[in-house]
Structures are given as C-alpha cells and as structure tokens.
Design an enzyme around this catalytic site. Sequence first.
Site, PDB file in Angstrom:
ATOM      1  N   GLY A  52       0.809  -1.214   0.000  1.00  0.00           N
ATOM      2  CA  GLY A  52       0.000   0.000   0.000  1.00  0.00           C
ATOM      3  C   GLY A  52       0.834   1.251   0.000  1.00  0.00           C
ATOM      4  O   GLY A  52       0.852   2.003   0.976  1.00  0.00           O
ATOM      5  N   TYR A  53       1.550   1.481  -1.084  1.00  0.00           N
ATOM      6  CA  TYR A  53       2.357   2.694  -1.204  1.00  0.00           C
ATOM      7  C   TYR A  53       1.667   3.718  -2.127  1.00  0.00           C
ATOM      8  O   TYR A  53       1.291   4.787  -1.706  1.00  0.00           O
ATOM      9  CB  TYR A  53       3.738   2.375  -1.804  1.00  0.00           C
ATOM     10  CG  TYR A  53       4.740   1.681  -0.887  1.00  0.00           C
ATOM     11  CD1 TYR A  53       4.529   1.543   0.480  1.00  0.00           C
ATOM     12  CD2 TYR A  53       5.925   1.165  -1.417  1.00  0.00           C
ATOM     13  CE1 TYR A  53       5.460   0.905   1.294  1.00  0.00           C
ATOM     14  CE2 TYR A  53       6.862   0.539  -0.612  1.00  0.00           C
ATOM     15  CZ  TYR A  53       6.635   0.402   0.750  1.00  0.00           C
ATOM     16  OH  TYR A  53       7.561  -0.216   1.526  1.00  0.00           O
ATOM     17  N   SER A  54       1.544   3.367  -3.408  1.00  0.00           N
ATOM     18  CA  SER A  54       1.123   4.365  -4.412  1.00  0.00           C
ATOM     19  C   SER A  54      -0.309   4.854  -4.181  1.00  0.00           C
ATOM     20  O   SER A  54      -1.159   4.122  -3.694  1.00  0.00           O
ATOM     21  CB  SER A  54       1.208   3.760  -5.813  1.00  0.00           C
ATOM     22  OG  SER A  54       2.523   3.403  -6.116  1.00  0.00           O
ATOM     23  N   GLU A  91      13.930  -4.308  -2.585  1.00  0.00           N
ATOM     24  CA  GLU A  91      13.066  -4.671  -3.700  1.00  0.00           C
ATOM     25  C   GLU A  91      13.821  -4.671  -5.023  1.00  0.00           C
ATOM     26  O   GLU A  91      13.508  -5.424  -5.931  1.00  0.00           O
ATOM     27  CB  GLU A  91      11.895  -3.681  -3.764  1.00  0.00           C
ATOM     28  CG  GLU A  91      10.861  -4.035  -4.801  1.00  0.00           C
ATOM     29  CD  GLU A  91       9.669  -3.088  -4.761  1.00  0.00           C
ATOM     30  OE1 GLU A  91       8.781  -3.269  -5.575  1.00  0.00           O
ATOM     31  OE2 GLU A  91       9.639  -2.169  -3.923  1.00  0.00           O
ATOM     32  N   ASN A 151      11.953   3.995 -14.133  1.00  0.00           N
ATOM     33  CA  ASN A 151      13.347   4.010 -14.583  1.00  0.00           C
ATOM     34  C   ASN A 151      13.924   5.430 -14.641  1.00  0.00           C
ATOM     35  O   ASN A 151      15.136   5.610 -14.551  1.00  0.00           O
ATOM     36  CB  ASN A 151      13.456   3.302 -15.932  1.00  0.00           C
ATOM     37  CG  ASN A 151      13.316   1.790 -15.768  1.00  0.00           C
ATOM     38  OD1 ASN A 151      12.974   1.309 -14.675  1.00  0.00           O
ATOM     39  ND2 ASN A 151      13.588   1.043 -16.819  1.00  0.00           N
ATOM     40  N   GLU A 152      13.033   6.417 -14.760  1.00  0.00           N
ATOM     41  CA  GLU A 152      13.525   7.804 -14.723  1.00  0.00           C
ATOM     42  C   GLU A 152      14.018   8.147 -13.312  1.00  0.00           C
ATOM     43  O   GLU A 152      15.066   8.776 -13.139  1.00  0.00           O
ATOM     44  CB  GLU A 152      12.415   8.779 -15.144  1.00  0.00           C
ATOM     45  CG  GLU A 152      12.093   8.737 -16.629  1.00  0.00           C
ATOM     46  CD  GLU A 152      11.447   7.434 -17.064  1.00  0.00           C
ATOM     47  OE1 GLU A 152      10.694   6.836 -16.259  1.00  0.00           O
ATOM     48  OE2 GLU A 152      11.697   6.990 -18.198  1.00  0.00           O
TER      49      GLU A 152
END
Lengths: 391, 378
Positions: free
Chosen positions: A129-131, A245, A375-376
């Site tokens: 539950g992060y984003s 991760e 990736n940015e």
Amino acid sequence: MDFRFNEEQVAFQQEIRAFFAEEMAPEKTEGRGERKEMYGYDLEFERALRRKTGDRGYLGVAWPEEYGGQAKGMFYQAILGYEAAYAAAPAVDIGVSIVAAPLMLFGTPEQKEFFLPKILKGEINFCLGYSEPGAGSDLASLETRAEIDGDDFVITGQKIFTTGAHKADYCWLAARTDPEAPKHKGISLMIVDMASPGITPRPLWTIAGWRHNEMFLDHVRVPKTNLIGELHRGWYQVATALDFERSGFASYGTAQRGLEKLVAYCKQHWRNGRPLSKDPLVRAKLAQVAIDISVGLRFTKLVAWMQAEGQVPSHEASVNKIWGSELLRRLSNEGMRVLGLYGGLDAESPHAPAGGWFPHEYLHSLAGTIGAGSNEIQRNVIAQRGLGMPR
Amino acid sequence: MDLSFNTEQEQLRQDVRAFLAQECDRAVVRELEESELGYSPEMWKKMAGRGWLGLVFPEAHGGRGKGFMDLVVLMEEFGRCPCPCPYQTGVLQSGLALLELGSEAQKRDYLPRILGGDLRFSLCLTEPSASYDPWGVQVRGMTRGESWVLNGAKMFIQYAASADYYLVVARTRDNDDDPSDGLSLFLVDARSDGISRTPLVTIADDKQCEIIFDQVLVPRQNLVGPLHQAWPAVRKVMTLCTIAMCAEMAGGTQAALEYAVEYSKHRVQFGRPIGSFQAIQHYAANMLTDSDAARLSAYEAASLVDAGEPYEMVASQAKAVCSEAYQRVTATGHQILGGLGFYKELDMQLWYRRAKAMEQFFGDADYHRERVAQLMGL
C-alpha cells in the site's frame, strides 16, 4: 575475482529448479490456469504452491537463523527469485521479497514473532500500500490519513496499483500520521489486516489482462501495535525496503525462459527455405538477448555480492532494475517481430506460438519500467548517488 | 563468488596509474600520437623494468607469472590514460603466440627480450580481406630449398614500422573444405629483403602498416609451431587478446564517463551547472550502465581464463558489449561537452577515436553476436 556460484550454490540451484519443474509440470497446472489472475493461476494453486515452497524452507533460505531461516546468504535468495521466475511459478510473494527484511530491521519482537514464521511458511501473503492516485514517483506526497484514536489508527484514503489487494491477507501500508510536518517526516508504516471492515479493493484491469486493484480505505481501524518502527519515520523505512526490492534476479529468470522459447521456435520453424535460426538477422537478435541476459546476471551478481559483503548497493541496484525491466521490453518486442504475424496471437487463440508468451510479455513488461521506482527515478538515483551530479 | 580485486591487484592499479600520470599525461599522449613511432621507447623500457610487459608470462621466460585479472588491471589503466604503446600487438599477441606455438629454443631466444623491452614484435594476421577468420589468410608460404618463401600482403598491422620481427600467419596448404587447415606461423626478420611497408593513416594514430612480402626468404627453423596446424593456437591467442582489449576498452569507457561528468558539474548554463539537468543526468546514468556492463563483462571473461574454464562465449559477449558501450559512452560524452568537445583541446576525442578503432579490432559487435549465436548452438 570469480563470478561463479560455488558447488553448494550450484547444487541448490539444481535442486530448486527440479522442485519448480515438478510443481509447474503440465499435469499439476492443468485446469489451474486463471488468466485474469496475476501470474495466471487460480488462488488455491498459488496458495498451495507458496506453502509447499515454504515447507521446503526455500522462502527463508537467506533469513537469519533466529527467524527460522537457513542463513545461507543473498545468493540463495537470488537463486530462489531467478528460478521461480524461470519456472513462472507464483511462489515468492512480496511478503518474502519486500516485507520480511524491513520487518526484521524495524519490527517489534511481537510483530516478528507473529508475522515472520507465517511468511516463512508461505501461510500469509501481502499487498503493497504505497502508491496513490496523487503519489506515484513523488511517493512522499501521499495523502492517506492515519489518525490516532485510543489504541488504534483510523485510516481513510485511497491507494492505487495495489496489485494483489483482492487476494492478500495483509497490506504493508504507508500512511500520513502527521499532516503538519514536512512531507517526508509525517509518514508511518503499518501492517493492515485485509479482513478489517472498511477496506474495498476494486479491480483495475491491466492491458495484459491481469487483475490489479485500487483500494479504498474508509475509517479502517488498525491497532497501534501494528505500527512498524517509529511513528512518522515511515518514509526512511520505505526507502530501505525499496533497496531490497531492487535487488532481484527475477527479470533474468523470466528473460531466460522467453529466450529459450524463442530459440526453440526459431529452430523448428522455417521461413524462406531455411530455419529461422539460420537467418542472420534472427541470429543477431537472439544472440543480443543472450548477451543482455549475461550482462544482467553480472549486474545482479554484483548487487547480491555487495549485500553478502555487508555493503549497501545504491546505484548498482538501480542499474540492475533498469537493465532487467528494459531487457524484458526488448525481448518481447524482438520476439514478436521474429514471430511475425503469429506474434500477435494471444494465449487463448488457436495457433498461438509459445503459449502466447510473447504478446503477453509485450504488454506486461510495460509495468516493469514503471513500477518499483520508475526508470527515470532510477536514472536520477544513478546520476545523483552514483555519480555525485548536483540536484 | 568474489567480485573484488585482491590487494596485489589494487596495488598494481595504483602503481600503473601513478606511473602513467607521471610519464604519460594527456600532453604526452598527444605528442606520441603525432610522433613517427607512435610510442615512447623510453617509457616502454621503464614499463619493462617494472615487469609489466611480462606480467602474464611464465617466470621461466622472463615474465611475472601473474593471471589475467592482473592483466585486466593493467589494460584498464592503459585504456583510461589512454596510453599509446604497442602492448597489444608487441607483447600480448606476439608473446602469447610464441608461448603457445614456439619451440623451447624460440621461447628462450625471444621471449625474455620481448618482455624486457629489447625486441619489438608485431603479429601479422589480418590481410586485405580485413578478416579475422581463416579464409581471410592468403599470404602464401612455400618451401624453396632450405628456406621458406613468403608472398602476399598483410594489412592493418599496428606499430609495424618500428618492429624488429614479424610473426606472420601464412597459408602453406589449401583445403577448400576447411580453411583453418593449412595455416602456419613464421618468424620473420623485419629487415629481410623483399619486405616493404606502407604506413596507413588511421583515426586512432596507432601507426598501422600495410606490409608487402615479395619473395621473402625465411630460414627453415623459423617455422613456429606445427606446419599447417597453427590456427587453433592463433585463434586462442586472438581470443585472449580480445579479452585484454575489452579491459582496455572498459578503462577508456570509465575515463570518458568521468571526464564528461566532471565537465557537467562545472559547465554553467542558465545559471546552473548543466549536470543538474535531468537530460544530462539521464545521459550520464546510461553511460554508467554501459561502463559497468563493459567492465563486468571483461572481468568475467578474464576470471574464467584464470579459473581454467571455457571463456570463448564470455569473451565474445564481452567484445560485443564493450564495442558498443565504449562507442556510445564517448559519443554521448561529446554531446555533454557540447561545441567545445568538437575541438582537439578537450580530451574526449582521445577516447572517441580509440573507441571506434578498438570496436573494429578482433571483430565488432556484429561479428561477435554471430560468434555467440554459433556458441549457443543456433
């Protein structure tokens, strides 16, 4: 310098490859496919496989002995991740890959005693539950509120891209506990029982056909004893968890599986009077994928080796994350080109080569370059942490 | 698994870096590029004195008996510098070929003098065919009385004008089914009658020559190794030298990256160092990724040599990776340097030109992808 696994590690790799080959054999997976589920199997199959993997002691192969692990070190964890991905076996849950390490670092004795044995045995699984809709790459701007009320937190807000929310037992959740503090300093980490009243997962359908979720939390009560580490220090703990991760071998297991499927197809199928595998353009593509996998394995070995040596990888883990996720995009793209018109045939279609692996991966691999820190963001980390470039 | 250099190797790196900083700064590099020889005999002699020419050769032949990981350290530092010298052709290619194929007498007569910096060799494999494969060798070796006679042309031979001896791969027998059968190696005095050299001007200033052999007489005893069957050993030497060149390329890649990043931290535009812009940071992140890929691939190949394991596959993977990484990193480096980088005053061009030259040597990425495909069983 030596890049080789030692004899015992090679033996472990062979053992675990045989284990997954047996568990994922056609006679065991037949009728268990569920193409709307992430990983492609029904929930009972997934749970049973996870438990079996746990019973063998594989899930805790790298854990310290005090937590019931085998303390064999990061290479074993890496081998586990690689082989599970190579077999496309849904055996390694984020409980193992993301939750366990920070739980060991920051959890209370009671939390460790309750959760770690269950993770180790594959008895429970987690969602992340992060984003949130407004907090993606800028995760620290998350707005889900956790207010203290007596012995509980009361949580209200919305999470998104909560991939396994509909089948998870627990959520590893980041919420704002101090709205007045600067945004990095008011976040806390906690474990939420997914059976709590007020949690509503709603399906989000990925373009690859799998179910992900958004998750609504409406006055969900979570005991304060479920707080992980210090109140308001969650951001820093999340950062630590993300470093774990990013260290996986998994992308290369998946890529190796895809490459082998493509090579087999190219040897068996003819075009313009010769096997595809004799076409110079095809050979160059296949070789490049093999080279890219070999490079990725070197990156991963570097990360795992640094961890084994007690060093903290930073930009090395980011390099590896970028490489693995972009490799799967290239592989699936090149694979579909080699397959030509057949490349577009979905798993459910007659005549689909390689079980429709390539178009599925072509769609699914979009997630890899975005999730777990886009990736940015990773490139920013490489430039700023790795090369000391100014912010 | 152990991905560290040992203390002796770390020490070697420090020593070589300090030596090159002292003896071969970028002004010297530019001077040597413009000089006729293309390298400094004095510096060469000093390197010999430190045991670096003999680094990977057995002590019995005047070497130091070290492994390929030690050589990797030396080559990385050569690449960083970048040091113009005939190490590849003069020491590695020629020395390893002598070591593989030479008789005890030949090794005894020549190796200590090569490794001591007293004799200069160039290995002559490539020809107008520009190929590293057996079919490309058309220089002909025939017997005449008690001698061999060589006829034909060699091309792209580095530092050939200053060499004392050539090791010449020549065709002594035709076999249409297998062009690798019938190749032999000859030791040829560079001052022999019938040898003529034409300098080739290259973008990397590595002093290449075209060498014409016109009825060149070679004493009978100057055959090196088995008649007709030199190819397996030549191939092996070329693969080992490919690994060494990968390390040199990795060193150059790393140095070019550092040079560009350093520049970006100090070059101010729009009131900020350009290194603070994400456009530049993401270039740099990609450069670091390329640089690490090159480095680790070269390391793994060398470590397999030292472990006595098959190394052909990883050597070809590494050459494919390094060929593209070095080129891309130096090209992107130029982009970061902007207009000023287009001029000779800045150093990026030193690596950019070498990246292209080294990409071509021992086969480019396309060539090695095909090698990988073959080794994959395709």
